[in-house]
Design a protein around this motif. Structure first.
Motif, PDB file in Angstrom:
ATOM      1  N   ARG A   1      42.771  -9.943  31.820  1.00 36.48           N
ATOM      2  CA  ARG A   1      42.734 -10.780  30.620  1.00 36.48           C
ATOM      3  C   ARG A   1      44.157 -11.235  30.333  1.00 36.48           C
ATOM      4  N   VAL A   2      44.416 -12.526  30.489  1.00 30.42           N
ATOM      5  CA  VAL A   2      45.786 -13.012  30.410  1.00 30.42           C
ATOM      6  C   VAL A   2      45.926 -14.093  29.344  1.00 30.42           C
ATOM      7  N   LEU A   3      47.120 -14.171  28.801  1.00 32.38           N
ATOM      8  CA  LEU A   3      47.519 -15.238  27.881  1.00 32.38           C
ATOM      9  C   LEU A   3      48.697 -15.963  28.495  1.00 32.38           C
ATOM     10  N   VAL A   4      48.678 -17.287  28.461  1.00 31.14           N
ATOM     11  CA  VAL A   4      49.806 -18.100  28.935  1.00 31.14           C
ATOM     12  C   VAL A   4      50.286 -18.955  27.778  1.00 31.14           C
ATOM     13  N   SER A   5      51.499 -18.693  27.278  1.00 28.48           N
ATOM     14  CA  SER A   5      52.090 -19.616  26.301  1.00 28.48           C
ATOM     15  C   SER A   5      52.796 -20.733  27.063  1.00 28.48           C
ATOM     16  N   GLY A   6      52.907 -21.898  26.434  1.00 27.29           N
ATOM     17  CA  GLY A   6      53.472 -23.045  27.149  1.00 27.29           C
ATOM     18  C   GLY A   6      52.548 -23.540  28.239  1.00 27.29           C
ATOM     19  N   ALA A   7      51.243 -23.362  28.029  1.00 28.96           N
ATOM     20  CA  ALA A   7      50.257 -23.653  29.080  1.00 28.96           C
ATOM     21  C   ALA A   7      50.123 -25.136  29.388  1.00 28.96           C
TER      22      ALA A   7
ATOM     23  N   ASP B   1      45.651  -8.241  28.667  1.00 23.17           N
ATOM     24  CA  ASP B   1      46.311  -7.296  29.572  1.00 23.17           C
ATOM     25  C   ASP B   1      47.706  -7.767  29.974  1.00 23.17           C
ATOM     26  N   ILE B   2      47.879  -9.091  30.088  1.00 22.15           N
ATOM     27  CA  ILE B   2      49.143  -9.681  30.532  1.00 22.15           C
ATOM     28  C   ILE B   2      49.448 -10.888  29.657  1.00 22.15           C
ATOM     29  N   VAL B   3      50.687 -10.995  29.218  1.00 27.27           N
ATOM     30  CA  VAL B   3      51.158 -12.164  28.469  1.00 27.27           C
ATOM     31  C   VAL B   3      52.233 -12.848  29.300  1.00 27.27           C
ATOM     32  N   PHE B   4      51.966 -14.065  29.748  1.00 30.61           N
ATOM     33  CA  PHE B   4      52.966 -14.897  30.412  1.00 30.61           C
ATOM     34  C   PHE B   4      53.601 -15.782  29.347  1.00 30.61           C
ATOM     35  N   HIS B   5      54.854 -15.513  29.039  1.00 30.41           N
ATOM     36  CA  HIS B   5      55.508 -16.266  27.964  1.00 30.41           C
ATOM     37  C   HIS B   5      56.393 -17.361  28.557  1.00 30.41           C
ATOM     38  N   LEU B   6      55.845 -18.585  28.575  1.00 24.69           N
ATOM     39  CA  LEU B   6      56.578 -19.754  29.055  1.00 24.69           C
ATOM     40  C   LEU B   6      56.916 -20.725  27.932  1.00 24.69           C
ATOM     41  N   GLY B   7      56.323 -20.545  26.761  1.00 30.99           N
ATOM     42  CA  GLY B   7      56.502 -21.503  25.674  1.00 30.99           C
ATOM     43  C   GLY B   7      57.960 -21.593  25.233  1.00 30.99           C
ATOM     44  N   ALA B   8      58.525 -22.791  25.259  1.00 29.15           N
ATOM     45  CA  ALA B   8      59.934 -22.986  24.906  1.00 29.15           C
ATOM     46  C   ALA B   8      60.226 -24.473  24.784  1.00 29.15           C
ATOM     47  N   LEU B   9      61.302 -24.775  24.073  1.00 33.26           N
ATOM     48  CA  LEU B   9      61.894 -26.118  24.144  1.00 33.26           C
ATOM     49  C   LEU B   9      62.881 -26.095  25.295  1.00 33.26           C
ATOM     50  N   ILE B  10      62.790 -27.075  26.208  1.00 36.21           N
ATOM     51  CA  ILE B  10      63.568 -26.984  27.448  1.00 36.21           C
ATOM     52  C   ILE B  10      64.472 -28.181  27.715  1.00 36.21           C
TER      53      ILE B  10
ATOM     54  N   ALA C   1      46.219 -21.563  38.747  1.00 43.13           N
ATOM     55  CA  ALA C   1      46.229 -20.509  39.763  1.00 43.13           C
ATOM     56  C   ALA C   1      45.535 -19.246  39.262  1.00 43.13           C
ATOM     57  N   LEU C   2      45.767 -18.890  38.015  1.00 47.31           N
ATOM     58  CA  LEU C   2      45.136 -17.707  37.431  1.00 47.31           C
ATOM     59  C   LEU C   2      43.623 -17.860  37.362  1.00 47.31           C
ATOM     60  N   ALA C   3      43.187 -19.033  36.907  1.00 50.00           N
ATOM     61  CA  ALA C   3      41.743 -19.274  36.798  1.00 50.00           C
ATOM     62  C   ALA C   3      41.081 -19.248  38.171  1.00 50.00           C
ATOM     63  N   ARG C   4      41.728 -19.851  39.141  1.00 51.03           N
ATOM     64  CA  ARG C   4      41.173 -19.860  40.498  1.00 51.03           C
ATOM     65  C   ARG C   4      41.122 -18.443  41.088  1.00 51.03           C
ATOM     66  N   ALA C   5      42.042 -17.577  40.655  1.00 48.48           N
ATOM     67  CA  ALA C   5      42.088 -16.213  41.165  1.00 48.48           C
ATOM     68  C   ALA C   5      41.116 -15.281  40.449  1.00 48.48           C
ATOM     69  N   GLY C   6      40.418 -15.797  39.436  1.00 42.79           N
ATOM     70  CA  GLY C   6      39.404 -14.998  38.756  1.00 42.79           C
ATOM     71  C   GLY C   6      39.872 -14.262  37.519  1.00 42.79           C
ATOM     72  N   ALA C   7      41.013 -14.667  36.948  1.00 39.97           N
ATOM     73  CA  ALA C   7      41.481 -14.062  35.705  1.00 39.97           C
ATOM     74  C   ALA C   7      40.737 -14.669  34.514  1.00 39.97           C
ATOM     75  N   ASP C   8      40.695 -13.920  33.418  1.00 40.24           N
ATOM     76  CA  ASP C   8      40.164 -14.400  32.138  1.00 40.24           C
ATOM     77  C   ASP C   8      41.345 -14.987  31.375  1.00 40.24           C
ATOM     78  N   VAL C   9      41.436 -16.309  31.331  1.00 38.16           N
ATOM     79  CA  VAL C   9      42.657 -16.984  30.894  1.00 38.16           C
ATOM     80  C   VAL C   9      42.507 -17.582  29.504  1.00 38.16           C
ATOM     81  N   HIS C  10      43.440 -17.232  28.617  1.00 35.83           N
ATOM     82  CA  HIS C  10      43.636 -17.916  27.344  1.00 35.83           C
ATOM     83  C   HIS C  10      44.908 -18.742  27.479  1.00 35.83           C
ATOM     84  N   ALA C  11      44.800 -20.040  27.217  1.00 31.86           N
ATOM     85  CA  ALA C  11      45.920 -20.962  27.408  1.00 31.86           C
ATOM     86  C   ALA C  11      46.388 -21.481  26.054  1.00 31.86           C
ATOM     87  N   LEU C  12      47.629 -21.183  25.702  1.00 34.52           N
ATOM     88  CA  LEU C  12      48.180 -21.584  24.412  1.00 34.52           C
ATOM     89  C   LEU C  12      48.990 -22.857  24.547  1.00 34.52           C
TER      90      LEU C  12
END
Length: 335
Positions: free
Chosen positions: A12-18, A84-93, A29-40
């Motif tokens: 069960r994963v969360l991706v900020s900056g999705a 289960d996993i938080v991928f934190h990509l959300g940012a001003l870049i 990639a996560l969805a194709r690999a079978g993860a339960d993805v929440h995209a922020l």
């Protein structure tokens, strides 16, 4: 990539900056690999999906889309609750915008990261994969640059990313947080912002311009194709022996912006000449002259290796933008 990411299925994963460039590829990639993805994605009145709109519908249909603001602490707490996993990509870049609106970078890049750190710490279950950037190193004092290279803030953007990285480090040291920092060097590929150098070169070349106008053409960058960066993120989320660390994701190969532009023009059969536009230069002391990575530490820990060559990646990127010309820059400048 399959062997390195097989442990992600069912997570069960969360991706900020999705909705961003790397974020959208990571979600796919996560969805194709079978993860339960929440995209922020950052909340907006139009409910725009950003680059997620370019993800195939049969893949995106399995993803839960959430709009919100990472500067809202309570909102972040609720997002993390069952993950289960938080991928934190959300940012001003965008580096140039950081010169004129630095306070917004502090609010998003530092305070937003703090909100996820507190959310993960208070709930105690998720692994946080925090996104750094090679810009935190500033101009190389030695190459290849490993993780011991000094941090040098040569722009307000870089300063806020250093601040965020150090916050993550402090939560690991102070609270034993289950976190790892990945530090991508210059990622490129399909869906990259039209303001980035590669799309703007492609756009000008496809537009039939006789001149390719860029900022400085002398800086050297380590260019990593987006699928390699994404595999690095997923590897960091699933490998057990990287918790608490900070790892470079790059290729170890440097190329100047001028050489990059000429390679693209040769690939596209363009005879355009390359010019440096002084109006597009960074302030002198803010320009990062050279970034070339060492990824030895991450490779030793996980076996991760970049797989796509620069030439292969550029060809794929050109093909994508040729098929999607509406995504190319209209002004024809690097911003």
């Amino acid at each position: 990539m399959v062997s390195l990411t097989m442990g992600i299925a069912g997570k069960r994963v969360l991706v900020s900056g999705a909705g961003g460039f790397i974020g959208s590829h990571l979600v796919e990639a996560l969805a194709r690999a079978g993860a339960d993805v929440h995209a922020l994605l950052h909340y907006n009145a139009q409910g725009a999906l950003g680059n997620l709109a370019l993800v195939p519908e049969d893949v995106l249909s399995s993803v839960k889309i959430i709009h919100g603001d990472i500067t809202d602490a309570e909102f972040c707490y609720n997002l993390v609750r069952d993950r289960d996993i938080v991928f934190h990509l959300g940012a001003l870049i965008a580096i140039p915008y950081s010169y004129t609106a630095p306070r917004s970078y502090v609010a998003t890049n530092i305070s937003g990261t703090l909100n996820f750190l507190e959310a993960v710490r208070s709930q105690g279950s998720a692994r946080l994969v925090h996104t750094s950037t090679s810009e935190v190193y500033g101009s190389a004092r030695f190459v290849p640059m490993d993780e011991s290279h000094p941090l040098q803030a040569q722009s307000p953007y870089a300063a806020t990313k250093i601040g965020a990285d150090k916050l993550v480090e402090s939560y690991i040291n102070s609270f034993g947080l289950n976190a790892v920092t990945v530090r991508p060097f210059n990622t490129f590929g399909p869906r990259q912002s039209a303001r980035a150098v590669i799309p703007t070169i492609i756009g000008q070349a496809l537009g039939g311009r006789g001149v390719i106008k860029l900022g400085s053409v002398t800086p050297i960058r380590d260019l990593t194709y987006v699928t390699d960066t994404v595999s690095g993120f997923i590897t960091a989320a699933t490998a057990e022996n990287v918790v608490g660390g900070c790892y470079n994701l790059g290729t170890g190969r440097g190329v100047s912006i001028g050489e990059l532009a000429q390679t693209l023009l040769d690939l596209m059969g363009s005879k355009a000449r390359i010019e440096s536009d002084s109006q597009r230069l960074r302030p002198e002391a803010s320009e990062v002259d050279r970034l070339i990575s060492s990824h030895d530490a991450f490779t030793a820990a996980t076996g991760w290796q970049p797989e796509v060559s620069l030439e292969d990646g550029l060809a794929r990127t050109v093909a994508f933008f040729q098929a999607n010309p509406h995504l190319l820059p209209k002004a024809g400048y690097v911003i």
